[in-house]
Write an enzyme that holds these catalytic residues in place. Structure first.
Site, mmCIF file in Angstrom:
data_model
loop_
_atom_site.group_PDB
_atom_site.id
_atom_site.type_symbol
_atom_site.label_atom_id
_atom_site.label_comp_id
_atom_site.label_asym_id
_atom_site.label_seq_id
_atom_site.Cartn_x
_atom_site.Cartn_y
_atom_site.Cartn_z
ATOM 1 N N SER A 103 0.445 -1.413 0.000
ATOM 2 C CA SER A 103 0.229 0.252 -0.172
ATOM 3 C C SER A 103 0.785 0.591 -0.069
ATOM 4 O O SER A 103 1.964 1.222 1.199
ATOM 5 C CB SER A 103 -0.404 -0.251 1.354
ATOM 6 O OG SER A 103 -1.646 1.378 0.849
ATOM 7 N N MET A 133 -12.385 4.439 -0.982
ATOM 8 C CA MET A 133 -12.803 4.731 -0.133
ATOM 9 C C MET A 133 -13.463 5.856 0.570
ATOM 10 O O MET A 133 -12.992 6.671 0.995
ATOM 11 C CB MET A 133 -11.931 4.522 1.329
ATOM 12 C CG MET A 133 -11.640 3.125 1.277
ATOM 13 S SD MET A 133 -10.575 2.775 3.145
ATOM 14 C CE MET A 133 -8.553 2.738 1.513
ATOM 15 N N MET A 154 -8.981 8.220 -0.740
ATOM 16 C CA MET A 154 -9.918 8.512 0.376
ATOM 17 C C MET A 154 -10.736 10.090 -0.172
ATOM 18 O O MET A 154 -10.108 10.642 -0.241
ATOM 19 C CB MET A 154 -9.521 8.572 2.325
ATOM 20 C CG MET A 154 -8.819 7.437 2.310
ATOM 21 S SD MET A 154 -8.022 6.331 3.568
ATOM 22 C CE MET A 154 -6.950 5.554 3.537
ATOM 23 N N MET A 211 -12.099 -6.457 5.059
ATOM 24 C CA MET A 211 -10.708 -4.999 5.920
ATOM 25 C C MET A 211 -10.799 -5.000 6.957
ATOM 26 O O MET A 211 -11.706 -6.193 8.886
ATOM 27 C CB MET A 211 -11.518 -3.602 6.093
ATOM 28 C CG MET A 211 -11.486 -2.722 4.967
ATOM 29 S SD MET A 211 -10.616 -2.605 4.376
ATOM 30 C CE MET A 211 -8.904 -0.563 5.702
ATOM 31 N N HIS A 226 -8.175 0.910 -4.123
ATOM 32 C CA HIS A 226 -9.363 0.425 -2.669
ATOM 33 C C HIS A 226 -9.849 1.915 -2.837
ATOM 34 O O HIS A 226 -9.804 2.912 -2.240
ATOM 35 C CB HIS A 226 -8.731 0.034 -2.055
ATOM 36 C CG HIS A 226 -9.073 -0.711 -1.160
ATOM 37 N ND1 HIS A 226 -9.311 -0.495 0.396
ATOM 38 C CD2 HIS A 226 -10.886 0.093 -0.765
ATOM 39 C CE1 HIS A 226 -10.306 -0.180 1.386
ATOM 40 N NE2 HIS A 226 -11.310 -0.122 0.599
ATOM 41 N N ASP A 264 -4.421 3.894 -2.324
ATOM 42 C CA ASP A 264 -5.575 3.827 -1.389
ATOM 43 C C ASP A 264 -6.626 5.545 -1.618
ATOM 44 O O ASP A 264 -5.679 6.008 -1.940
ATOM 45 C CB ASP A 264 -5.439 3.758 0.470
ATOM 46 C CG ASP A 264 -5.209 2.780 0.618
ATOM 47 O OD1 ASP A 264 -6.117 1.589 0.260
ATOM 48 O OD2 ASP A 264 -4.458 2.193 1.409
ATOM 49 N N ASP A 322 -6.779 -6.041 3.799
ATOM 50 C CA ASP A 322 -6.342 -5.346 4.273
ATOM 51 C C ASP A 322 -6.345 -4.920 5.270
ATOM 52 O O ASP A 322 -7.606 -4.310 5.833
ATOM 53 C CB ASP A 322 -7.413 -4.096 3.598
ATOM 54 C CG ASP A 322 -5.675 -2.691 2.858
ATOM 55 O OD1 ASP A 322 -5.282 -2.668 3.877
ATOM 56 O OD2 ASP A 322 -6.778 -2.296 2.241
ATOM 57 N N HIS A 347 -0.988 -0.938 -4.232
ATOM 58 C CA HIS A 347 -2.875 -0.697 -3.641
ATOM 59 C C HIS A 347 -2.290 1.077 -3.113
ATOM 60 O O HIS A 347 -1.477 1.357 -2.811
ATOM 61 C CB HIS A 347 -2.882 -1.575 -2.626
ATOM 62 C CG HIS A 347 -4.018 -1.948 -1.579
ATOM 63 N ND1 HIS A 347 -4.923 -2.279 -2.335
ATOM 64 C CD2 HIS A 347 -4.855 -0.967 -0.848
ATOM 65 C CE1 HIS A 347 -6.167 -1.829 -1.566
ATOM 66 N NE2 HIS A 347 -5.980 -0.820 -0.509
#
Length: 220
Positions: free
Chosen positions: A8, A66, A35, A135, A64, A33, A173, A31
């Site tokens: 990540s 979020m 957000m 998660m 991913h 993330d 994760d 990965h």
């Protein structure tokens, strides 16, 4: 199950993302993330960074999301070149349509569940996904402690996947390191997101090799 490691970049140096991507040539995925400070209480990066990373690395991007409106934004991440785009079940209003659109654009489609979200209600969606992400921390921040309470859900998810033919990857994760990855692999996970365990190590390549070896030991 083939073990896959997805470092990540949330734990990487954001000022040197191209170099940080190059520092993990033995990773299966990178990965990312995303957000938005709405679905989770943190703000990270978005489409422009994904587009730039896609040009800077040959490692496929595992995005991913979020975010609060994945139905609107997820297809754009597939168009930007992400190899995998995962949306949260808790945020999606039209998950089947969105998952199918991700696939139609050439990316793998993933569905993520927060620690307290049960997996059973989503069994009927397994035919629509390429990966199920569980998660193992509350989403929003890196460096959190692994939640052992999620391990029974990992086992149930593996059972459900097996019932539907076993083609869906099972990703975990949060808090994944050499001390927790074996438990996750034993429970049935085969794709592992690791942030601090890789980018916090003095040798990220060796850290990935150690994680992969630990997961393989648990399933051998």
């Amino acid at each position: 199950m083939a073990v896959q490691i997805s470092p990540s970049i949330l734990a990487a140096d954001f000022a040197r993302l191209a170099d940080e991507a190059a520092a993990v040539p033995n990773a299966d995925w990178l990965h990312v993330d995303v957000m938005d400070y709405h679905f989770v209480p943190n703000l990270t990066l978005g489409l422009p960074v994904v587009e730039a990373l896609r040009k800077a690395t040959d490692t496929p991007l595992d995005c991913h999301l979020m975010i609060a409106d994945p139905d609107r934004w997820a297809p754009q991440y597939a168009e930007a070149g992400a190899g995998s785009v995962t949306i949260h079940a808790e945020a999606a209003k039209a998950p089947i349509r969105t998952l199918r659109e991700i696939r139609s654009l050439g990316a793998r489609a993933g569905l993520a569940l927060n620690p307290a979200t049960p997996v059973e209600p989503y069994e009927d969606l397994l035919g629509e996904v390429d990966m199920l992400l569980l998660m193992t921390v509350e989403p929003g921040f890196g460096g959190q402690k692994f939640l052992d309470v999620v391990l029974p859900k990992v086992r149930r998810a593996r059972e459900l996947i097996g019932r539907h033919g076993g083609r869906v990857w099972l990703q975990v994760d949060g808090g994944v390191d050499t001390g927790t990855i074996e438990r996750c692999a034993e429970a049935g996970a085969d794709v592992f997101v690791a942030g601090s365990a890789v980018y916090g190590a003095s040798d990220p390549v060796a850290a990935i090799d150690e994680l992969r070896a630990a997961a393989n030991r648990a399933t051998s």
